[in-house]
Motif scaffolding. Structure first.
Motif, PDB file in Angstrom:
ATOM      1  N   TRP A   1      -6.195  -3.168   2.978  1.00 40.60           N
ATOM      2  CA  TRP A   1      -5.195  -3.905   3.748  1.00 40.60           C
ATOM      3  C   TRP A   1      -5.682  -5.314   4.066  1.00 40.60           C
ATOM      4  O   TRP A   1      -4.914  -6.281   3.970  1.00 40.60           O
TER       5      TRP A   1
ATOM      6  N   LEU B   1      -8.955   2.679   3.331  1.00 36.32           N
ATOM      7  CA  LEU B   1      -7.692   1.938   3.352  1.00 36.32           C
ATOM      8  C   LEU B   1      -7.810   0.590   4.064  1.00 36.32           C
ATOM      9  O   LEU B   1      -7.183  -0.394   3.642  1.00 36.32           O
TER      10      LEU B   1
ATOM     11  N   MET C   1       0.830  -1.211   0.000  1.00 38.42           N
ATOM     12  CA  MET C   1       0.000   0.000   0.000  1.00 38.42           C
ATOM     13  C   MET C   1       0.864   1.261   0.000  1.00 38.42           C
ATOM     14  O   MET C   1       0.578   2.219  -0.715  1.00 38.42           O
TER      15      MET C   1
ATOM     16  N   GLU D   1      -7.355   9.704   1.128  1.00 40.41           N
ATOM     17  CA  GLU D   1      -7.986   8.386   1.280  1.00 40.41           C
ATOM     18  C   GLU D   1      -8.326   8.177   2.745  1.00 40.41           C
ATOM     19  O   GLU D   1      -7.421   7.974   3.560  1.00 40.41           O
TER      20      GLU D   1
ATOM     21  N   TYR E   1      -1.060   4.055  10.897  1.00 42.69           N
ATOM     22  CA  TYR E   1      -1.107   4.450   9.483  1.00 42.69           C
ATOM     23  C   TYR E   1      -0.703   5.911   9.314  1.00 42.69           C
ATOM     24  O   TYR E   1      -0.013   6.272   8.357  1.00 42.69           O
TER      25      TYR E   1
ATOM     26  N   PHE F   1       0.258   7.851   5.518  1.00 44.65           N
ATOM     27  CA  PHE F   1      -0.997   7.839   4.767  1.00 44.65           C
ATOM     28  C   PHE F   1      -1.728   9.165   4.982  1.00 44.65           C
ATOM     29  O   PHE F   1      -1.773   9.698   6.096  1.00 44.65           O
TER      30      PHE F   1
ATOM     31  N   TYR G   1      -9.226   6.520   6.253  1.00 45.27           N
ATOM     32  CA  TYR G   1      -8.816   5.233   6.828  1.00 45.27           C
ATOM     33  C   TYR G   1      -9.846   4.151   6.530  1.00 45.27           C
ATOM     34  O   TYR G   1      -9.494   2.989   6.287  1.00 45.27           O
TER      35      TYR G   1
END
Length: 211
Positions: free
Chosen positions: A74, A70, A28, A65, A55, A60, A67
């Motif tokens: 993941w 994301l 990622m 984006e 993160y 990130f 969480y």
């Protein structure tokens, strides 16, 4: 004191999934032009709960984006990378010995409950566990709240918890449980030492605390 229940953490304590976790987040990071985690040693110094903050430390950008977008990415990567992951050394043997002692075993995890049940069955240790407590979502915010809910329904148990993170030490404290930390999981020995809990390098060493 005779313990009536062992509370297990799952990821990094039962399931040897550290490399799967690193590979998943590194893919990622790489796809977003961010620096990857260069080694297990670095990972163990930065991994933390809640995962959202971990993160953020990795770089990130939740404005681009969220969480919540994301997290499922993941999970899909993790499930692929974890296909060949197994138990941490001596977990099954230790669970079997605890069962023979007549001590209940409970898992309290920040893992989503269906994932948790799937991996426990796949790893062949579900039969040792009397109760599984996980989250109803994949966001891995932490498990203290769920642990305290469980404790309200099990107020008489004398508990010892084994985990591999500072968050496990905090969870044990919320349960009023003694705590043993596994020093070869997701966080380094140096970070765990600040908790003041005894540490073990092999899961089977937990048995010495039960006698």
């Amino acid at each position: 004191m005779k313990y009536t229940c062992v509370v297990w953490d799952f990821n990094g304590t039962i399931f040897d999934d550290m490399n799967a976790g690193i590979a998943s987040v590194n893919k990622m990071l790489s796809e977003r032009g961010l620096d990857i985690i260069p080694s297990v040693q670095v990972y163990r110094e930065i991994f933390d709960f809640p995962i959202k903050e971990y993160y953020r430390v990795l770089g990130f950008d939740f404005e681009r984006e969220p969480y919540e977008v994301l997290a499922p990415i993941w999970v899909d990567l993790y499930n692929e990378n974890a296909k060949n992951a197994g138990l941490c050394p001596n977990v099954a043997k230790t669970m079997n010995a605890i069962k023979k002692l007549g001590i209940r075993q409970v898992i309290i995890s920040a893992c989503e409950i269906n994932m948790l049940e799937y991996y426990l069955s796949k790893l062949g240790v579900r039969g040792y566990i009397d109760e599984v407590v996980g989250l109803d979502n994949i966001h891995a915010g932490g498990k203290i709240e769920r642990a305290m809910e469980w404790r309200k329904n099990n107020p008489e148990d004398i508990l010892i918890m084994i985990g591999d993170t500072v968050h496990d030490s905090d969870t044990a404290r919320s349960l009023g449980a003694d705590c043993v930390l596994y020093a070869k999981g997701h966080q380094s020995r140096e970070r765990l030492s600040a908790c003041g809990c005894p540490m073990v390098d092999d899961i089977s060493e937990l048995l010495s605390f039960l006698k």
